[in-house]
Write an enzyme that holds these catalytic residues in place. Structure first.
Site, mmCIF file in Angstrom:
data_model
loop_
_atom_site.group_PDB
_atom_site.id
_atom_site.type_symbol
_atom_site.label_atom_id
_atom_site.label_comp_id
_atom_site.label_asym_id
_atom_site.label_seq_id
_atom_site.Cartn_x
_atom_site.Cartn_y
_atom_site.Cartn_z
ATOM 1 N N HIS A 192 -1.525 1.701 0.427
ATOM 2 C CA HIS A 192 -0.107 2.356 -0.389
ATOM 3 C C HIS A 192 0.773 2.707 0.860
ATOM 4 O O HIS A 192 1.865 2.466 0.712
ATOM 5 C CB HIS A 192 -0.643 3.812 -0.726
ATOM 6 C CG HIS A 192 -1.123 3.270 -2.056
ATOM 7 N ND1 HIS A 192 -2.329 4.060 -2.879
ATOM 8 C CD2 HIS A 192 -0.835 2.447 -3.159
ATOM 9 C CE1 HIS A 192 -2.262 3.755 -4.129
ATOM 10 N NE2 HIS A 192 -1.682 2.769 -4.269
ATOM 11 N N ARG A 334 2.874 4.156 -15.123
ATOM 12 C CA ARG A 334 1.246 4.048 -15.017
ATOM 13 C C ARG A 334 0.879 5.724 -15.039
ATOM 14 O O ARG A 334 1.497 6.570 -14.221
ATOM 15 C CB ARG A 334 0.891 3.551 -13.753
ATOM 16 C CG ARG A 334 -0.700 3.601 -13.534
ATOM 17 C CD ARG A 334 -1.128 2.975 -12.124
ATOM 18 N NE ARG A 334 -0.835 3.418 -11.143
ATOM 19 C CZ ARG A 334 -0.910 2.842 -9.747
ATOM 20 N NH1 ARG A 334 -1.682 1.690 -9.763
ATOM 21 N NH2 ARG A 334 -0.510 3.435 -8.661
ATOM 22 N N ARG A 478 -9.661 -1.889 1.058
ATOM 23 C CA ARG A 478 -8.070 -2.299 1.306
ATOM 24 C C ARG A 478 -7.569 -1.425 2.507
ATOM 25 O O ARG A 478 -6.486 -1.873 2.926
ATOM 26 C CB ARG A 478 -7.267 -2.338 -0.083
ATOM 27 C CG ARG A 478 -7.167 -0.954 -0.599
ATOM 28 C CD ARG A 478 -6.499 -1.253 -2.029
ATOM 29 N NE ARG A 478 -5.154 -0.820 -2.047
ATOM 30 C CZ ARG A 478 -4.447 -0.514 -3.119
ATOM 31 N NH1 ARG A 478 -5.096 -0.609 -4.372
ATOM 32 N NH2 ARG A 478 -3.257 -0.234 -3.150
ATOM 33 N N CYS A 515 0.831 -7.196 -11.171
ATOM 34 C CA CYS A 515 1.750 -6.175 -10.348
ATOM 35 C C CYS A 515 1.002 -5.934 -8.972
ATOM 36 O O CYS A 515 1.442 -5.016 -8.330
ATOM 37 C CB CYS A 515 1.818 -4.812 -11.078
ATOM 38 S SG CYS A 515 0.336 -3.936 -11.316
#
Ligand code: PEP
Ligand code: MG
Length: 594
Positions: A192, A334, A478, A515
């Site tokens: 992020h 979202r 990630r 996305c």
């Protein structure tokens, strides 16, 4: 000059003085300027006095019941006056111009290594006393200390941030007009923090392993987000290069170019929307020519001043403002995608104190997140849904879309839909109209991908979230730089899973977009078009480049390329084929990672 190599996640070259933020150790290291030196030393002295008083009190209490144990505290009291301890801390503060907490930590490390080497078990045990005392000193330093928010406000225009990790909640407290760039030990292309860097358009390098250790507070560094490197004590040439802002964002076309809808050279229309984290990003999305907001990461609302307590009216205003700002394009919100630690720390407004900075712990407790958490914490979810329904009422039907993150089963989807109904019922009870709102899911867990045909029957749209889908398909965290090499968007499993989800959507006649960060990489984007996808949502800055690249390729050729690629067995073979194709079509790799 020392060069550290990491992963460049946001291009551009900048230089600045390092501000070091250490979150994992829960000790911040920052520079103390000449002006603040005296007050920093006074703070240390106060902490010593407070610690002394506390130890005397404890000693007195213990002496009443267990006199033989009272002497244990004498050792710590003596240490408080030992020139090797607090005086040494003060020397470090003065010499290195660092904050007292950090200096205490340093001295503790020095002591620890000495104790580790002594053979005498009694003396080795004293390590515990020093640790205890160091903890007490740090605790007492906290009283009256500046909060991270205050510290970050003190950044000046020449700062770059070097951190072990930069969580979104901390990033949200930074005044980015003052920070030239940042670098972190942890992180990968899709963490992020990296996503945020690209959307803020500040050069950034992540996955450096030990930059926050190696670089000293106040040291001059160059952050080269294009090459993925950080240079400590750079040469005059490197500094001059940074001053010229070389390699910064590639120039984007003029106004007309930006407004032109995206299409391939053979006329296949591609829809490009924007991923945004803050309502302020709307301007960037519009400027880039986004046709809508394909992903609004609404959990960033929780990083604002009112945190998780952000009320219905405030949220309603935000969503309404976004619809207005993006008119006539759609806005896909979202619902909150946080885990328990993140929600808790946001509720308690303590982003640095453990909780969601504890990455390893987070990784092992990754299950309760996204819609799963929303279902167990219905209160904030209901507030959000009511605000969304109210905002949806004020625009043409379908412009506001609600999307649930982290869905792994049909029953979760049904439960979440039930919550939307409940929010509607509450509005009806208040005598307000209840609009019909398209509901979608993010396909980002393999279980959802494998049951995409079942989910497709019960939703209005899909969005493929490859950032998470890749990590869960390939079992690669990630955010963990140690396994970032295994994080492969071009793994055959990923391409197949995308094909499978698209097929389910097409069969059930629902729109499907993608996305994840994959879409921001032009080479990968063309392959995705070859796989049949025609809708994407990406960081605003990537849109103009995507448009340009798409205009130069033919969809029929890309489909043929994708067919060839789907037969290949390894990432290397796939990369080779993709590179060959882009060179053949006169499109040498535009400096994007392949
Ligand atoms: C994704 O998982 O691909 C995604 C877009 O969402 P996030 O990066 O916020 O998890
Ligand atoms: Mg995700």
């Amino acid at each position: 000059m020392r060069r550290l190599t990491g992963i460049g996640v946001s291009p551009g070259v900048v230089s600045g003085r390092a501000v070091i933020l250490i979150q994992r150790a829960q000790v911040l290291r920052y520079q103390v300027g000449e002006r603040r030196l005296a007050s920093e030393l006074a703070r240390l002295e106060k902490s010593r006095e407070r610690s002394r008083q506390q130890l005397l009190d404890i000693r007195a209490r213990v002496a009443l019941r267990r006199p033989e144990l009272a002497s244990l505290f004498d050792a710590q009291l003596l240490m408080l006056d030992d020139p090797m301890l607090v005086s040494r801390v003060a020397d470090i503060v003065r010499g290195q111009r660092v904050n007292a907490e950090w200096a205490v930590q340093q001295v503790f490390h020095e002591f620890s290594s000495v104790f580790d080497e002594v053979a005498d078990p009694y003396l080795r045990e004293r390590r515990g006393d020093v640790s205890d005392l160091a903890g007490r000193l740090k605790m007492n330093l906290q009283q009256g200390a500046a909060t991270p928010r205050e510290l970050l406000r003190e950044l000046d225009e020449s700062s770059v941030i070097i951190a072990d990790e930069l969580t979104p909640s901390l990033a949200a407290q930074v005044d980015w007009t003052k920070v030239r760039g940042f670098a972190t030990d942890a992180g990968s292309r899709t963490s992020h923090t990296a996503i945020l860097a690209r959307s803020l358009e500040v050069p950034a390098v992540v996955g450096l392993h030990n930059a926050s250790d190696v670089i000293q507070a106040g040291q001059l560094v160059v952050i080269d987000g294009t090459a993925g490197a950080v240079l400590a004590d750079p040469s005059p040439e490197e500094l001059a290069r940074a001053a010229r802002g070389e390699d910064h964002r590639p120039a984007v076309g003029g106004e007309v170019e930006r407004r032109r809808p995206a299409a391939t050279a053979d006329g296949v229309r591609i829809r490009l929307e924007a991923n945004i984290e803050f309502p302020n990003d709307l301007a960037a999305a519009r400027y880039a020519g986004a046709e809508g907001i394909g992903l609004y990461r609404s959990e960033f609302l929780l990083t604002g001043p009112s945190g998780a307590a952000i009320g219905e009216d405030e949220q309603y205003e935000t969503y309404r403002g976004m619809l207005e700002g993006m008119a006539p394009g759609p806005v896909t919100v979202r619902t909150f995608d946080v885990d328990e630690d993140q929600l808790t720390s946001r509720l308690t407004r303590q982003p640095l104190a453990g909780g969601w900075a504890a990455d390893q712990e987070r990784a092992s407790r990754q299950g309760l997140r996204g819609v799963r958490l929303s279902l167990t914490r219905p209160e904030p979810f209901q507030v959000q849904l009511r605000a969304l329904l109210r905002a949806a009422r004020e625009c043409p039907q379908g412009r506001l879309r609600i999307m649930f993150p982290f869905v792994s089963s049909v029953d979760q989807l049904r439960a979440a839909r039930g919550m939307v109904k409940e929010a509607g019922a509450e509005l009806a009870r208040r005598g307000e109209a209840v609009p019909a709102v398209p509901i979608g899911v993010v396909i980002e867990i393999p279980a959802a991908a494998y049951t995409a045909d079942l989910l497709a029957r019960e939703v209005d749209f899909f969005t493929i979230g490859t950032n998470d889908l890749i990590q869960y398909c390939l079992a690669v965290d990630r955010a963990d730089e140690r396994v970032s090499r295994l994080y492969e968007p071009l793994h055959p499993a990923i391409l197949r899973v995308i094909v499978m989800v698209r097929r389910a959507a097409v069969r059930h006649r629902i729109p499907v977009s993608l996305c994840g960060e994959m879409a921001s990489d032009p080479a990968l984007l063309t392959l995705l078009v070859g796989l049949g996808l025609t809708e994407f949502s990406m960081t605003p800055a990537a849109i103009p480049i995507a448009k340009q690249v798409l205009g130069e390729v033919r969809a029929d050729e890309l489909r043929a390329l994708a067919r060839r690629i789907l037969k290949l067995a390894t990432v290397e073979e796939i990369e080779r084929e993709l590179t060959k194709a882009s060179v053949a079509s006169g499109e040498p790799n535009r400096g994007v990672r392949l």
